[in-house]
Scaffold this motif. Structure first.
Motif, PDB file in Angstrom:
ATOM      1  N   PHE A   1     -47.179  42.252  35.574  1.00  0.00           N
ATOM      2  CA  PHE A   1     -48.419  41.784  35.983  1.00  0.00           C
ATOM      3  C   PHE A   1     -49.306  42.881  36.841  1.00  0.00           C
ATOM      4  CE2 PHE A   1     -45.812  37.890  35.936  1.00  0.00           C
ATOM      5  CZ  PHE A   1     -46.548  37.377  34.897  1.00  0.00           C
ATOM      6  N   ASP A   2     -48.479  43.924  37.479  1.00  0.00           N
ATOM      7  CA  ASP A   2     -49.085  44.815  37.830  1.00  0.00           C
ATOM      8  C   ASP A   2     -48.496  46.212  37.308  1.00  0.00           C
ATOM      9  OD1 ASP A   2     -50.419  46.552  39.631  1.00  0.00           O
ATOM     10  OD2 ASP A   2     -48.985  46.145  41.614  1.00  0.00           O
ATOM     11  N   PRO A   3     -48.872  46.731  36.142  1.00  0.00           N
ATOM     12  CA  PRO A   3     -48.116  47.905  35.563  1.00  0.00           C
ATOM     13  C   PRO A   3     -48.427  49.193  36.544  1.00  0.00           C
ATOM     14  CG  PRO A   3     -49.614  46.635  33.997  1.00  0.00           C
ATOM     15  CD  PRO A   3     -50.027  46.003  35.465  1.00  0.00           C
ATOM     16  N   ASP A   4     -47.233  49.740  36.751  1.00  0.00           N
ATOM     17  CA  ASP A   4     -47.330  51.061  37.482  1.00  0.00           C
ATOM     18  C   ASP A   4     -46.181  51.957  36.756  1.00  0.00           C
ATOM     19  OD1 ASP A   4     -46.646  53.244  39.334  1.00  0.00           O
ATOM     20  OD2 ASP A   4     -46.523  51.826  41.159  1.00  0.00           O
ATOM     21  N   PRO A   5     -46.574  52.949  35.981  1.00  0.00           N
ATOM     22  CA  PRO A   5     -45.928  53.840  35.268  1.00  0.00           C
ATOM     23  C   PRO A   5     -44.698  54.522  36.130  1.00  0.00           C
ATOM     24  CG  PRO A   5     -48.019  54.421  34.928  1.00  0.00           C
ATOM     25  CD  PRO A   5     -48.171  53.461  35.999  1.00  0.00           C
ATOM     26  N   VAL A   6     -45.063  54.886  37.436  1.00  0.00           N
ATOM     27  CA  VAL A   6     -44.237  55.560  38.323  1.00  0.00           C
ATOM     28  C   VAL A   6     -42.834  54.684  38.771  1.00  0.00           C
ATOM     29  CG1 VAL A   6     -43.894  56.650  40.494  1.00  0.00           C
ATOM     30  CG2 VAL A   6     -45.824  57.167  39.379  1.00  0.00           C
ATOM     31  N   ARG A   7     -43.538  53.149  39.094  1.00  0.00           N
ATOM     32  CA  ARG A   7     -42.310  52.513  39.452  1.00  0.00           C
ATOM     33  C   ARG A   7     -41.488  52.137  38.251  1.00  0.00           C
ATOM     34  NH1 ARG A   7     -44.971  47.188  41.575  1.00  0.00           N
ATOM     35  NH2 ARG A   7     -42.609  46.458  41.444  1.00  0.00           N
ATOM     36  N   LEU A   8     -42.146  52.057  36.916  1.00  0.00           N
ATOM     37  CA  LEU A   8     -41.245  51.617  35.728  1.00  0.00           C
ATOM     38  C   LEU A   8     -40.268  52.911  35.467  1.00  0.00           C
ATOM     39  CD1 LEU A   8     -40.994  49.834  33.541  1.00  0.00           C
ATOM     40  CD2 LEU A   8     -42.979  50.977  32.158  1.00  0.00           C
ATOM     41  N   ALA A   9     -40.696  54.266  35.559  1.00  0.00           N
ATOM     42  CA  ALA A   9     -39.830  55.068  35.192  1.00  0.00           C
ATOM     43  C   ALA A   9     -38.614  55.118  36.194  1.00  0.00           C
ATOM     44  CB  ALA A   9     -40.781  56.525  35.342  1.00  0.00           C
ATOM     45  N   ALA A  10     -38.937  54.872  37.549  1.00  0.00           N
ATOM     46  CA  ALA A  10     -37.823  54.835  38.405  1.00  0.00           C
ATOM     47  C   ALA A  10     -36.766  53.684  37.903  1.00  0.00           C
ATOM     48  CB  ALA A  10     -38.486  54.587  39.903  1.00  0.00           C
ATOM     49  N   LEU A  11     -37.476  52.466  37.494  1.00  0.00           N
ATOM     50  CA  LEU A  11     -36.738  51.440  37.251  1.00  0.00           C
ATOM     51  C   LEU A  11     -35.676  51.931  36.031  1.00  0.00           C
ATOM     52  CD1 LEU A  11     -35.848  48.490  37.943  1.00  0.00           C
ATOM     53  CD2 LEU A  11     -37.614  47.802  36.132  1.00  0.00           C
ATOM     54  N   LYS A  12     -36.293  52.478  35.010  1.00  0.00           N
ATOM     55  CA  LYS A  12     -35.596  53.123  33.867  1.00  0.00           C
ATOM     56  C   LYS A  12     -34.523  54.062  34.380  1.00  0.00           C
ATOM     57  CE  LYS A  12     -36.440  55.137  29.353  1.00  0.00           C
ATOM     58  NZ  LYS A  12     -35.711  54.431  28.653  1.00  0.00           N
ATOM     59  N   GLU A  13     -34.705  54.877  35.384  1.00  0.00           N
ATOM     60  CA  GLU A  13     -33.549  55.713  35.897  1.00  0.00           C
ATOM     61  C   GLU A  13     -32.486  55.036  36.633  1.00  0.00           C
ATOM     62  OE1 GLU A  13     -31.344  58.848  36.302  1.00  0.00           O
ATOM     63  OE2 GLU A  13     -33.196  59.073  34.912  1.00  0.00           O
ATOM     64  N   GLU A  14     -33.038  53.920  37.287  1.00  0.00           N
ATOM     65  CA  GLU A  14     -32.225  53.107  37.960  1.00  0.00           C
ATOM     66  C   GLU A  14     -31.036  52.353  37.122  1.00  0.00           C
ATOM     67  OE1 GLU A  14     -31.842  48.896  40.415  1.00  0.00           O
ATOM     68  OE2 GLU A  14     -33.850  50.031  40.796  1.00  0.00           O
ATOM     69  N   VAL A  15     -31.707  51.769  35.993  1.00  0.00           N
ATOM     70  CA  VAL A  15     -30.950  51.471  34.785  1.00  0.00           C
ATOM     71  C   VAL A  15     -29.846  52.357  34.006  1.00  0.00           C
ATOM     72  CG1 VAL A  15     -30.906  49.845  32.581  1.00  0.00           C
ATOM     73  CG2 VAL A  15     -32.227  49.280  34.579  1.00  0.00           C
ATOM     74  N   ALA A  16     -30.433  53.633  33.959  1.00  0.00           N
ATOM     75  CA  ALA A  16     -29.706  54.596  33.379  1.00  0.00           C
ATOM     76  C   ALA A  16     -28.574  54.927  34.145  1.00  0.00           C
ATOM     77  CB  ALA A  16     -30.680  55.969  32.968  1.00  0.00           C
ATOM     78  N   LEU A  17     -28.737  54.952  35.269  1.00  0.00           N
ATOM     79  CA  LEU A  17     -27.767  55.181  36.352  1.00  0.00           C
ATOM     80  C   LEU A  17     -26.526  54.201  36.317  1.00  0.00           C
ATOM     81  CD1 LEU A  17     -26.314  56.920  38.553  1.00  0.00           C
ATOM     82  CD2 LEU A  17     -27.660  55.659  40.294  1.00  0.00           C
ATOM     83  N   ILE A  18     -27.051  52.898  36.259  1.00  0.00           N
ATOM     84  CA  ILE A  18     -25.851  51.886  36.144  1.00  0.00           C
ATOM     85  C   ILE A  18     -25.268  52.057  34.566  1.00  0.00           C
ATOM     86  CG2 ILE A  18     -25.557  49.082  35.821  1.00  0.00           C
ATOM     87  CD1 ILE A  18     -28.245  49.184  37.839  1.00  0.00           C
ATOM     88  N   GLU A  19     -25.675  52.204  33.745  1.00  0.00           N
ATOM     89  CA  GLU A  19     -25.339  52.484  32.376  1.00  0.00           C
ATOM     90  C   GLU A  19     -24.217  53.371  32.541  1.00  0.00           C
ATOM     91  OE1 GLU A  19     -27.117  52.157  27.735  1.00  0.00           O
ATOM     92  OE2 GLU A  19     -28.244  53.046  29.224  1.00  0.00           O
ATOM     93  N   ARG A  20     -24.659  54.772  33.101  1.00  0.00           N
ATOM     94  CA  ARG A  20     -23.689  55.915  33.060  1.00  0.00           C
ATOM     95  C   ARG A  20     -22.556  55.600  33.762  1.00  0.00           C
ATOM     96  NH1 ARG A  20     -28.639  58.827  33.410  1.00  0.00           N
ATOM     97  NH2 ARG A  20     -28.345  58.820  35.900  1.00  0.00           N
ATOM     98  N   GLU A  21     -22.546  54.850  34.656  1.00  0.00           N
ATOM     99  CA  GLU A  21     -21.534  54.344  35.375  1.00  0.00           C
ATOM    100  C   GLU A  21     -20.450  53.702  34.585  1.00  0.00           C
ATOM    101  OE1 GLU A  21     -23.157  52.385  38.984  1.00  0.00           O
ATOM    102  OE2 GLU A  21     -23.614  54.428  40.228  1.00  0.00           O
TER     103      GLU A  21
END
Length: 178
Positions: A107-127
């Motif tokens: 509803f409120d696109p924000d490329p910076v927040r989306l990139a941070a979310l992607k990195e957060e998920v990548a960290l969980i995936e790496r763990e």
């Protein structure tokens, strides 16, 4: 279910020597190549074709770590078609936060927040992948009771990772829309 490990004469292991897997594949590819049986009976040709197909499927599964993991869990009776596996509550709460953030970003696109979310998920995936690697690396040297406990832990990590794959698909769709 035909046991691909048994077919290749290998122990059930998450960490197979890929040179041996490839060697078995080539050996059976030559041994069961349908062209060598062109003058045989229809029954023999069908048998060889079945063995050739089995060899190809075994190689596809045993040479791919993710397919092999899924296969071992199925072989050991831990993955059941249509199973409604219950992920741990703390993981589900963490994923609920990720899903809520994704909905907010729709509803409120924000490329910076989306990139941070992607990195957060990548960290969980790496763990998850690190934990999975640790468990599967020790598997071959464990006794049967400990192996069974490890398989249960691997199953849990398998389902967590599967959940993360869906989250990543949603993130990638959102990234494509931004």
């Amino acid at each position: 279910m035909v046991d691909y490990f048994e077919f290749y004469g290998l122990p059930v292991s998450f960490n197979l020597d890929q040179a041996i897997v490839k060697r078995q594949f080539y050996k059976f590819s030559k041994q069961y190549h349908p062209d060598f049986y062109i003058n045989e009976s229809d029954v023999k040709q069908a048998e060889v074709l079945e063995l050739s197909t089995l060899n190809n499927k075994a190689y596809q599964v045993l040479s791919d770590p993710q397919k092999r993991l899924h296969y071992i869990l199925s072989l050991k009776g831990l993955l059941v078609e249509g199973e409604n596996y219950m992920l741990p509550q703390n993981f589900l709460m963490e994923m609920m936060e990720v899903n809520e953030a994704l909905m907010d970003l729709q509803f409120d696109p924000d490329p910076v927040r989306l990139a941070a979310l992607k990195e957060e998920v990548a960290l969980i995936e790496r763990e998850i992948m690190d934990e999975l690697s640790e468990i599967t690396s020790a598997f071959d040297t464990q006794d049967l009771v400990t192996q069974q406990q490890s398989l249960v832990a691997v199953k849990d990590l398998y389902y967590r990772n599967k959940y993360l794959l869906r989250i990543n698909e949603s993130i990638n769709k959102a990234l494509a829309a931004v």
